[in-house]
Write a protein that holds these residues in place. Structure first.
Motif, PDB file in Angstrom:
ATOM      1  N   LEU A 100      18.599 -78.045  53.290  1.00 40.65           N
ATOM      2  CA  LEU A 100      19.455 -76.854  53.296  1.00 40.65           C
ATOM      3  C   LEU A 100      19.243 -76.020  52.040  1.00 40.65           C
ATOM      4  O   LEU A 100      19.361 -74.797  52.074  1.00 40.65           O
ATOM      5  N   GLY A 101      18.923 -76.693  50.934  1.00 40.88           N
ATOM      6  CA  GLY A 101      18.680 -75.994  49.678  1.00 40.88           C
ATOM      7  C   GLY A 101      17.469 -75.081  49.722  1.00 40.88           C
ATOM      8  O   GLY A 101      17.295 -74.227  48.854  1.00 40.88           O
ATOM      9  N   GLY A 102      16.633 -75.242  50.748  1.00 43.30           N
ATOM     10  CA  GLY A 102      15.499 -74.341  50.908  1.00 43.30           C
ATOM     11  C   GLY A 102      15.906 -72.965  51.401  1.00 43.30           C
ATOM     12  O   GLY A 102      15.158 -72.001  51.245  1.00 43.30           O
ATOM     13  N   HIS A 103      17.109 -72.854  51.991  1.00 46.62           N
ATOM     14  CA  HIS A 103      17.585 -71.586  52.542  1.00 46.62           C
ATOM     15  C   HIS A 103      18.825 -71.053  51.823  1.00 46.62           C
ATOM     16  O   HIS A 103      19.136 -69.877  51.946  1.00 46.62           O
ATOM     17  N   HIS A 104      19.553 -71.941  51.167  1.00 47.81           N
ATOM     18  CA  HIS A 104      20.816 -71.585  50.528  1.00 47.81           C
ATOM     19  C   HIS A 104      20.904 -72.266  49.167  1.00 47.81           C
ATOM     20  O   HIS A 104      20.226 -73.255  48.919  1.00 47.81           O
ATOM     21  N   GLN A 105      21.808 -71.744  48.339  1.00 43.82           N
ATOM     22  CA  GLN A 105      22.182 -72.502  47.158  1.00 43.82           C
ATOM     23  C   GLN A 105      23.177 -73.556  47.633  1.00 43.82           C
ATOM     24  O   GLN A 105      24.157 -73.237  48.305  1.00 43.82           O
ATOM     25  N   VAL A 106      22.917 -74.817  47.313  1.00 39.24           N
ATOM     26  CA  VAL A 106      23.794 -75.908  47.728  1.00 39.24           C
ATOM     27  C   VAL A 106      24.395 -76.549  46.489  1.00 39.24           C
ATOM     28  O   VAL A 106      23.666 -76.994  45.596  1.00 39.24           O
ATOM     29  N   LEU A 107      25.717 -76.575  46.434  1.00 36.43           N
ATOM     30  CA  LEU A 107      26.430 -77.279  45.373  1.00 36.43           C
ATOM     31  C   LEU A 107      27.072 -78.500  46.010  1.00 36.43           C
ATOM     32  O   LEU A 107      27.746 -78.388  47.031  1.00 36.43           O
ATOM     33  N   CYS A 108      26.855 -79.662  45.406  1.00 36.48           N
ATOM     34  CA  CYS A 108      27.348 -80.895  46.008  1.00 36.48           C
ATOM     35  C   CYS A 108      27.966 -81.781  44.934  1.00 36.48           C
ATOM     36  O   CYS A 108      27.318 -82.113  43.939  1.00 36.48           O
ATOM     37  N   VAL A 109      29.212 -82.161  45.136  1.00 37.90           N
ATOM     38  CA  VAL A 109      29.877 -83.136  44.277  1.00 37.90           C
ATOM     39  C   VAL A 109      29.647 -84.500  44.918  1.00 37.90           C
ATOM     40  O   VAL A 109      29.979 -84.706  46.081  1.00 37.90           O
ATOM     41  N   THR A 110      29.052 -85.434  44.169  1.00 36.43           N
ATOM     42  CA  THR A 110      28.758 -86.739  44.744  1.00 36.43           C
ATOM     43  C   THR A 110      28.906 -87.844  43.708  1.00 36.43           C
ATOM     44  O   THR A 110      28.813 -87.605  42.514  1.00 36.43           O
ATOM     45  N   HIS A 111      29.115 -89.046  44.217  1.00 39.32           N
ATOM     46  CA  HIS A 111      29.129 -90.245  43.384  1.00 39.32           C
ATOM     47  C   HIS A 111      28.092 -91.236  43.884  1.00 39.32           C
ATOM     48  O   HIS A 111      28.119 -92.402  43.517  1.00 39.32           O
TER      49      HIS A 111
ATOM     50  N   GLU B 158      25.137 -65.819  56.901  1.00 44.08           N
ATOM     51  CA  GLU B 158      24.721 -65.055  55.732  1.00 44.08           C
ATOM     52  C   GLU B 158      25.442 -65.531  54.475  1.00 44.08           C
ATOM     53  O   GLU B 158      25.512 -64.810  53.493  1.00 44.08           O
ATOM     54  N   ILE B 159      25.951 -66.750  54.511  1.00 45.04           N
ATOM     55  CA  ILE B 159      26.631 -67.300  53.348  1.00 45.04           C
ATOM     56  C   ILE B 159      25.562 -67.823  52.386  1.00 45.04           C
ATOM     57  O   ILE B 159      24.800 -68.721  52.738  1.00 45.04           O
ATOM     58  N   PRO B 160      25.472 -67.278  51.190  1.00 43.84           N
ATOM     59  CA  PRO B 160      24.377 -67.681  50.293  1.00 43.84           C
ATOM     60  C   PRO B 160      24.575 -69.053  49.639  1.00 43.84           C
ATOM     61  O   PRO B 160      23.603 -69.705  49.268  1.00 43.84           O
ATOM     62  N   THR B 161      25.816 -69.490  49.499  1.00 44.68           N
ATOM     63  CA  THR B 161      26.094 -70.737  48.796  1.00 44.68           C
ATOM     64  C   THR B 161      26.923 -71.665  49.681  1.00 44.68           C
ATOM     65  O   THR B 161      27.933 -71.255  50.245  1.00 44.68           O
ATOM     66  N   LEU B 162      26.472 -72.915  49.813  1.00 48.44           N
ATOM     67  CA  LEU B 162      27.206 -73.934  50.552  1.00 48.44           C
ATOM     68  C   LEU B 162      27.735 -74.949  49.545  1.00 48.44           C
ATOM     69  O   LEU B 162      26.971 -75.437  48.700  1.00 48.44           O
TER      70      LEU B 162
END
Length: 196
Positions: free
Chosen positions: A127-138, A99-103
């Motif tokens: 995963l963004g279809g079910h949760h808010q996904v924040l991703c730091v990437t290069h 039930e974690i809304p943000t990953l």
């Protein structure tokens, strides 16, 4: 009498966990195969511990990274890239139930490139279809899968450091994708590639 009842219930819980552990391992294995780790095998090892309100099981995740190798604790044998993809595979399997809304994934692309990075990007988008996904990437392979882009920059003087966060519009997104693909001052061809 109560101790016997609770012990019987704990044994039932152990049997249920063993059954679910096999299903869970199989699902994680499918995710790992998709993420270019087809030979990695996850094993959930349950050992009996003290009787508590949560049962009497201790669980440990073990992996076998190569065919013929016995499963060992993840921390002992996984490389940075393997750990990143293991984490993503585990999250992909449990994300539908938690039930974690943000990953939040901070550089989940560590140690990967090419096709594996592209698949990680697609999995994060899924995963963004079910949760808010924040991703730091290069890596551009991950960044292009995002629905929104934020540019995070640090500005330092002799006495302080400040972080600026800018929401990028379409042109800003293209410019940043081109920059992470080809460095500062990307060529026109790099900008066209980023736009694609």
């Amino acid at each position: 009498r109560l101790l016997h009842e609770v012990t019987d219930l704990a044994k039932q819980l152990t049997a249920h966990r063993q059954q679910l552990a096999e299903q869970f391992s199989e699902r994680v294995g499918k995710e790992l195969s998709y993420l270019d780790m087809p030979r990695v095998r996850l094993v959930v090892q349950l050992t009996q511990g003290k009787l508590t309100a949560n049962g009497m099981d201790n669980a440990e995740f073990l992996i076998s990274a190569n065919a013929g190798e016995p499963p060992k604790p993840i921390a002992q044998i996984a490389s940075g890239g393997e750990l990143s993809r293991m984490m993503l595979a585990l999250k992909a399997v449990i994300a539908q139930r938690d039930e974690i809304p943000t990953l939040i994934f901070d550089e989940i692309d560590t140690g990967v490139s090419g096709r594996a990075a592209q698949k990680i990007g697609k999995k994060l988008r899924e995963l963004g279809g079910h949760h808010q996904v924040l991703c730091v990437t290069h890596l551009s392979q991950l960044a292009v899968e995002a629905q929104h882009h934020l540019l995070i920059e640090k500005h330092s003087t002799d006495s302080s450091t400040q972080t600026a966060v800018t929401v990028l519009d379409e042109q800003g997104r293209i410019g940043e994708i081109a920059r992470i693909m080809g460095g500062e001052n990307p060529s026109e061809l790099m900008i066209q590639t980023a736009a694609e």
